[in-house]
Design an enzyme around this catalytic site. Structure first.
Site, short mmCIF file in Angstrom:
data_model
loop_
_atom_site.label_atom_id
_atom_site.label_comp_id
_atom_site.label_asym_id
_atom_site.label_seq_id
_atom_site.Cartn_x
_atom_site.Cartn_y
_atom_site.Cartn_z
N CYS A 281 7.08 -1.04 7.30
CA CYS A 281 6.23 -0.03 6.66
C CYS A 281 4.81 -0.59 6.59
CB CYS A 281 6.76 0.36 5.28
SG CYS A 281 6.72 -0.96 4.08
N CYS B 173 -7.48 5.76 -4.05
CA CYS B 173 -7.78 6.38 -2.76
C CYS B 173 -7.27 5.58 -1.57
CB CYS B 173 -9.27 6.58 -2.62
SG CYS B 173 -9.87 7.78 -3.77
#
Ligand SMILES: [Zn+2]
Lengths: 439, 102
Positions: free
Chosen positions: A396, A232
């Site tokens: 990123c 998650c």
């Protein structure tokens, strides 16, 4: 005292009471743990007390449950592995419905980023062990439910001892290694396994090792490649989705306990927000005689090293990759901060997906997701042309995709003034700006 | 002679397809080298034509990668003979990636 002053006073007092409640629960959990040997001796009920009849009357009226079903539930011991998004509603419903003994395994503490889906935990419980927080909520819901907590990281050294004696195990975990571990232990201990998972907007639900049906390994004998494993914290999940699946896990546990599940053929339930219909049930194979753990001649007869088996463990975030071998093609977050402060002209190219870029970004960054590089090559070529010898820094979230981006720009676009920012935005938050809201 | 097969992706597999498609109808010859077309040919077709850029996230060793279940007309392909199942016109093939999150 004005109304608003009184409101503030009440809120402050409630916050204090909530903190105090958690402290007391924490002590209670410890003492009950010491007391466990006596408490483990639970007398089986053969009739419902008058209070129970009142309390559970609405479900006693359901013919599939009735008094016999309720008694089975009150005598049942269910173990929930994980008190996260799936385990929260599952535990709350099982306790509310009158399950006699509820075991909870978790070794984590409550974090703010859990609260949108892990509804058994509260704001007040931040940094408190999840089993203590869950114990608190469950004792409020139903003080007659015996909650046994195991604040351990489940592994092959402790799984059999922890799981032994339970009638049903609910897999509410979030990683492949623990799922194989729980499956194998359930097979060895002959315990039915209710297994759910939820990612993004999709969920899956199956009962394994039950009534001639398959075990998890019958379906998935080989673990998936590490590259495909995600949890998650990397991929995101809408809060209610594990809620839906966790509630269904509670339903399946009840069906196993009351025996009604025996009437069903092995199946997997799929839930998806996007597909029509939202729910579909698919027929599964029976137990595989050749299965390595539940088959006729199993090769796995004791628990193994599941982290090694899967190549990734329960707490592993995505690995930090070393794609760029030449260190001169990478700079640290601190060095990049120096570039910004010195006013040196450059291009900052953020290669995360747009949905992530929208959450937070560094000033003056351009966003072209790595996955779109081929499709948007013309834009990249324009950026390179405008950079005209000035450095392009690729960024990123954690510094993996940015390395691929540097490779692409250096090799495919033949622009050598391109560098990777090591550890990405997580590094930026850790080393440069602790206020930056990295997720 | 050709047959059409409905393919569908679930459990995150849709995200690795071109344009993130969940469903597609593919057309295949009814026979290959004189033999009836099998679900293996459907898998290879998907790998070569529908997967966006990382075929290994869908298929390894000329079948689906570990962790992917194949359902033929809503039944586990294990019951149907796995890779060698002979696909029929209008069959529905569902590819499901197992998910681990919670
Ligand atoms: Zn098995």
């Amino acid at each position: 005292m004005s109304t608003s002053e009184r409101i503030q006073e009440i809120k402050a007092r409630l916050a204090k009471l909530r903190a105090e409640e958690l402290e007391l629960e924490s002590e209670l959990v410890k003492l009950e743990g010491l007391n466990q040997r006596e408490a483990a001796h639970v007398v089986k009920k053969d009739h419902l007390a008058p209070d129970d009849i009142r309390r559970y009357s609405r479900q006693l009226l359901v013919p599939e449950i009735g008094v016999q079903g309720q008694l089975k539930m009150q005598n049942a011991k269910v173990l929930i592995v994980g008190t996260g998004g799936l385990g929260s509603p599952c535990a709350m419903y099982l306790a509310s419905m009158g399950i006699g003994t509820l075991g909870l395994i978790d070794h984590d503490v409550v974090d703010n980023s859990n609260l949108h889906r892990q509804i058994i935990h509260t704001e007040a419980a931040r940094d408190v062990p999840k089993v203590v927080s869950a114990h608190t909520s469950l004792s409020r819901l139903n003080s007659s439910c015996r909650v046994v907590v195991h604040d351990v990281l489940l592994d092959s050294s402790n799984a059999l001892d922890t799981m032994r004696g339970y009638d049903v195990v609910v897999d509410a975990t979030d990683n492949a290694a623990t799922r194989y571990l729980i499956n194998d232990a359930c097979v060895m201990l002959k315990i039915p396994l209710v297994s759910g998972s939820a990612v993004r907007l999709d969920g899956q639900l199956t009962v394994y090792n039950y009534n001639g049906g398959p075990c998890y390994r019958c379906l998935f004998p080989t673990p998936p490649p590490v590259e495909t494993l995600s949890n998650c914290s990397e991929t995101g999940v809408l809060g209610v989705v594990p809620g839906i699946i966790g509630c269904l896990e509670a339903m399946e546990a009840v069906k196993v306990i009351t025996g009604k599940k025996q009437e069903e053929k092995p199946n997997m339930l799929l839930y998806s927000y996007t597909s029509q219909p939202h729910f579909r049930s698919i027929k599964l194979r029976p137990r595989k005689p050749s299965c390595a753990v539940c088959g006729d001649a199993p090769s796995i007869t004791e628990l193994v090293d599941y982290v090694a088996f899967c190549g990734s463990g329960p707490n592993d975030a995505a690995a930090d990759l070393h794609i760029l071998q030449d260190p001169s093609q990478r700079i640290s977050c601190r060095q990049y901060s120096g570039v910004v402060h010195s006013g040196q002209p450059h291009v900052l190219l953020d290669v995360r997906e747009k949905v992530q870029f929208d959450i937070c970004q560094l000033p003056n960054s351009l966003n072209i997701p790595l996955a779109d590089f081929d499709k948007r090559q013309q834009e990249l070529t324009d950026i390179v042309a405008q950079a005209n010898g000035r450095p392009i820094y690729a960024l990123c979230r954690r510094g993996n995709d940015s390395q691929y981006a540097v490779q692409y720009i250096r090799n495919k676009l033949d622009y050598k003034e391109c560098y990777d920012i090591v550890r990405g935005l997580l590094g930026w938050q850790a080393d440069v700006d602790s206020e930056f809201p990295a997720y | 002679m050709s047959i059409t097969v409905d393919v569908e992706f679930s459990g995150g597999l849709e995200l690795i397809m071109k344009d993130k498609v969940r469903q597609a109808t593919v057309s295949l010859p009814a026979t290959a080298d004189g033999k009836p077309t099998t679900v293996r040919q459907v898998i290879l077709y998907v790998r070569d034509n529908l997967v966006a850029d990382k075929p290994q996230l869908f298929s390894t060793e000329n079948t689906v990668r570990p962790g992917v279940l194949v359902m033929i007309n809503d039944s586990d392909w294990e019951v149907e003979g796995e890779n060698d199942y002979q696909v029929q016109d209008k069959d529905k093939v569902l590819f499901i990636s197992t998910m681990h999150g919670g």
